[in-house]
Design a protein around this motif. Structure first.
Motif: not given
Length: 289
Positions: A256-280
């Protein structure tokens, strides 16, 4: 700058604005991340994604406005909401327009189809008489006295009554105060040129892959005179194809890997990185995440 003012500024530019259409908050976020300046909440795609049913008047006003509110909360670019036929008489149209404005939309589309409406590129659609069609747009424009929002006026009269009737209706919509005109489903390039040459103000083209309107290049659409090119089903169609292929691979125990977005990019696009930065900034935040 308010969302309606952002949209007015875009329409003041002498260029074509490419508008991928969204169906939920995530697809709208991806459109904004892709660098597009505006979006439209496709009724076809939203009905499919929210209730799993075709766009045949099955989704209620409350459900549609709730979806629009979720999208507006998740993005910063102007959103045009699909107000369908206004969900009733002229007074219902006024309520519909106010509801979309208060949900955060920059504009709302009101059309002249007979309820329950149908997708503009599917069979069986009919339009109401001129007087009712004009009352809908007049009511939509009147509703702006309380809440600032642009009006996208749509006519489907081309299907049963010919292009001339559709253009006549759209011209009257402009006289009544509509900000953007949408003549649905012209069948040839010549008809598209007539729409843009014969009507004042901003015009929108609706490009459905496999639909009735020619799928022209952006350069051609801009040269003809369109201000907006909407792509209502492109993202949903791409997502559905990707999901069905991935499900098939999963069922057959294939990679399935060729059809999937990288997990790191997936989290970033959803907003996990921005959430953690703001919540810090808040010491107790990570105890609840």
């Amino acid at each position: 700058m308010t969302q309606p003012d952002k949209l007015r500024a875009l329409l003041a530019q002498d260029k074509l604005h490419v508008m991928p259409c969204c169906f939920d908050a995530l697809s709208a976020k991806l459109i904004e991340q892709g660098g597009f300046g505006l979006s439209f909440m496709s009724g076809f795609a939203t009905s499919a994604s929210r209730i799993g049913e075709p766009d045949l008047g099955l989704m209620s006003y409350t459900e549609v406005v709730d979806s629009a509110r979720n999208i507006c909360d998740a993005t910063t670019i102007p959103l045009i909401g699909d107000g369908d036929t206004g969900y009733g008489n002229a007074m219902n149209v006024r309520r519909t327009v106010r509801g979309f404005a208060r949900a955060g939309c920059a504009a709302v589309m009101i059309e002249d189809q007979l309820a329950p409406k149908r997708c503009g590129h599917t069979p069986g659609k009919e339009v109401v008489g001129r007087d009712e069609a004009f009352d809908r747009i007049k009511a939509a424009v009147d509703a702006r006295e309380d809440d600032d929002i642009l009006i996208l006026a749509r006519t489907d009269a081309r299907h049963n009554h010919g292009l001339s009737e559709a253009i006549d209706r759209a011209a009257r919509f402009h006289e009544l105060g509509a900000d953007i005109l949408f003549v649905e489903a012209p069948k040839t390039v010549a008809e598209m040129r007539s729409v843009c040459a014969d009507l004042p103000g901003a015009k929108m083209a609706n490009i459905v892959e496999g639909g009735e309107t020619p799928d022209l290049s952006h350069a051609e659409l801009g040269e003809i005179g369109y201000a907006i090119a909407a792509y209502p089903l492109t993202l949903m169609s791409a997502a559905m194809r990707a999901m069905t292929l991935t499900l098939q691979a999963l069922a057959e125990d294939k990679p399935r890997d060729p059809m999937l977005m990288d997990f790191v990019e997936l989290r970033r696009r959803i907003g996990f990185d921005a959430y953690y930065e703001a919540s810090s900034a808040y010491k107790s935040s990570f105890r609840s995440t």
